[in-house]
Each structure stands twice: as structure tokens, then as C-alpha cells.
Motif scaffolding. Structure first.
Motif, short mmCIF file in Angstrom:
data_model
loop_
_atom_site.label_atom_id
_atom_site.label_comp_id
_atom_site.label_asym_id
_atom_site.label_seq_id
_atom_site.Cartn_x
_atom_site.Cartn_y
_atom_site.Cartn_z
N LEU A 135 0.87 -1.34 -0.06
CA LEU A 135 0.05 0.02 0.11
C LEU A 135 0.85 1.34 0.18
N ILE A 136 1.97 1.22 0.52
CA ILE A 136 2.99 2.28 0.47
C ILE A 136 3.19 2.64 -0.88
N ASP A 137 3.77 1.72 -1.49
CA ASP A 137 4.07 1.99 -3.02
C ASP A 137 2.93 2.33 -3.89
N ARG A 138 1.79 2.02 -3.55
CA ARG A 138 0.40 2.29 -4.48
C ARG A 138 0.13 3.59 -4.11
N GLN A 139 0.32 4.09 -2.57
CA GLN A 139 -0.41 5.12 -2.21
C GLN A 139 0.40 6.57 -2.37
N ILE A 140 1.83 6.29 -2.39
CA ILE A 140 2.68 7.40 -2.35
C ILE A 140 2.32 8.21 -3.90
N PHE A 141 2.04 7.53 -4.87
CA PHE A 141 1.74 8.49 -6.06
C PHE A 141 0.76 9.44 -6.01
N GLY A 142 -0.21 9.25 -5.42
CA GLY A 142 -1.31 10.19 -4.93
C GLY A 142 -0.84 11.51 -4.30
N ILE A 143 0.20 11.48 -3.49
CA ILE A 143 0.87 12.82 -2.80
C ILE A 143 1.73 13.35 -3.80
N LEU A 144 2.14 12.82 -4.69
CA LEU A 144 3.16 13.31 -5.71
C LEU A 144 2.43 13.91 -7.02
N ILE A 145 1.11 13.83 -7.10
CA ILE A 145 0.83 14.28 -8.44
C ILE A 145 1.05 15.74 -8.83
N GLU A 146 1.06 16.51 -7.68
CA GLU A 146 1.18 18.02 -8.38
C GLU A 146 2.64 18.10 -8.66
N PRO A 147 3.52 17.86 -7.99
CA PRO A 147 5.12 18.17 -8.62
C PRO A 147 5.27 17.18 -9.95
N ASP A 193 -4.54 16.49 -15.95
CA ASP A 193 -5.31 15.98 -14.76
C ASP A 193 -5.92 14.55 -15.45
N THR A 194 -6.27 14.37 -16.59
CA THR A 194 -7.05 13.46 -17.15
C THR A 194 -5.94 12.14 -17.31
N ALA A 195 -4.57 12.52 -17.87
CA ALA A 195 -3.61 11.44 -17.88
C ALA A 195 -3.40 11.02 -16.47
N LEU A 196 -3.07 11.77 -15.55
CA LEU A 196 -2.93 11.30 -14.13
C LEU A 196 -3.92 10.57 -13.46
N GLY A 197 -5.09 11.07 -13.78
CA GLY A 197 -6.47 10.29 -13.34
C GLY A 197 -6.37 8.98 -13.78
N LEU A 198 -6.15 8.76 -15.09
CA LEU A 198 -6.18 7.44 -15.62
C LEU A 198 -4.92 6.57 -15.09
#
Length: 191
Positions: free
Chosen positions: A28-40, A49-54
Motif C-alpha cells: 500500500l505504501i508503493d501504491r499510495q505515494i503516487f497520489g501525494i506526488l501528483i502535483e510535482p 489531470d486526465t492522464a494522471l487520473g487514468l
């Protein structure tokens, strides 16, 4: 071998459960960390946003689900600790590689590979827990295993946010990926 049923000691069963708890946490760490790094990541690669959402939603889930079915079937016939260790090594190495990505395309390939690797975590872990714990203790063991996932989610936000703030988004992938590879070796050679 006497051909009799496998009967691990209670202490060894708890040790295996502790390792599987850590596997669930890293999953879950490896899966969830991406979510907090979306902006940078969005700023650096100019991703929409669409590409990141997909990437964080549908694509990841699709690769995770499609990888999960054959991996679970493989776990029915294969050496489960090796399947878990291989999956953990793959998803951790690709998490690390996510920090090395020089384009959004490279990041997408790494993250989709993380999804396939993570599919090797839960099904074989549940099967191993069933071998290491008798029916009257199995529900508690599975609950402890599941807490690892929740702890992993919390750690992703806590550690990931802290590391990203101090060292940048790439360092988060390095900090999370490298220990997972070490844990994979421990699972492979200690279980």
C-alpha cells in the motif's frame, strides 16, 4: 520428508506473519505515494489531470486486476514465498525506477509494472497464512495482515509527504522502493 502435514512452531508462524504484515504495508505504501506526488509530477512533466487520473485509477487498477488472476492461479501451484518475494522485488524496483523517470511515458510504464507486481502480494500471502495458522487462529492472523495495509497507507502519506517536502518527489520513490527490495530478499530466504 515424512509426508505428514506441515506444522510450524507458533514463534515461526508469528515471524512469517510479521514479514507478511510488512509486505502488505509496502504494497500500500508503493501504491499510495503516487497520489501525494501528483502535483510535482504534473508540473515537471506537464501531464494533464486526465492522464494522471487514468494512471492512478483505471490503468493501475486494470493492470493490478489482470495480473492478479494469473498470479493467484500460479500461487495455487507454485512456491508462494517465492511468488511474493518476486512480486515485491518487481514492484519495489519499479517504484525506485519511478524516481528515475525522465518522461511521463517512462513513469507510466514503471507505475503499470508496479500494479502487476503488487498483484503478487495478497493472494499468496492469504494462502501462506492459511498454512501457518490453524482455523481457530486464522481470522486473527488475516486481520493482523490486513492492518499492515492500513499502516502502509498511513505511512505513505506521513513519510511520503515528509520526504517530498525535504528532498523532492523523486526521493520518495527511492526511499520507498529500496527497502522493499531488501524485504523481498528476507521473504525469499527466511520463509
Amino acid at each position: 520428508s515424512s509426508g505428514g502435514p506441515f506444522e510450524p512452531s507458533p514463534a515461526y508462524s508469528r515471524f512469517v506473519l510479521a514479514l507478511l504484515f510488512l509486505v502488505a504495508a509496502f504494497n500500500l505504501i508503493d501504491r499510495q505515494i503516487f497520489g501525494i506526488l501528483i502535483e510535482p509530477i504534473k508540473r515537471e512533466f506537464g501531464a494533464s489531470d486526465t492522464a494522471l487520473g487514468l494512471l492512478t485509477g483505471l490503468s493501475f487498477a486494470l493492470f493490478y486486476a489482470l495480473g492478479g488472476i494469473p498470479i493467484a492461479r500460479w500461487a495455487d501451484r507454485g512456491v508462494r514465498r517465492s511468488i511474493i518475494a518476486l512480486g515485491l522485488a518487481v514492484w519495489s524496483a519499479l517504484t525506485f525506477a519511478s524516481g528515475l523517470a525522465q518522461s511521463f511515458g517512462q513513469l507510466v510504464v514503471a507505475r503499470l509494472g508496479v500494479g502487476v507486481g503488487e498483484a503478487a502480494g495478497t493472494p499468496p500471502s492469504h494462502s501462506l497464512i492459511a498454512d501457518y495458522f490453524p482455523p481457530q487462529r486464522r481470522a486473527s492472523a488475516l486481520a493482523i495482515f490486513s492492518v499492515g495495509a492500513s499502516l502502509g497507507t498511513a505511512a505513505a502519506y506521513l513519510v511520503g509527504g515528509w520526504v517530498a517536502e525535504l528532498y523532492g518527489w523523486r526521493a520518495v520513490f527511492f526511499a520507498v522502493g529500496a527497502p522493499g527490495v531488501v524485504l523481498a530478499l528476507l521473504v525469499r530466504f527466511a520463509v
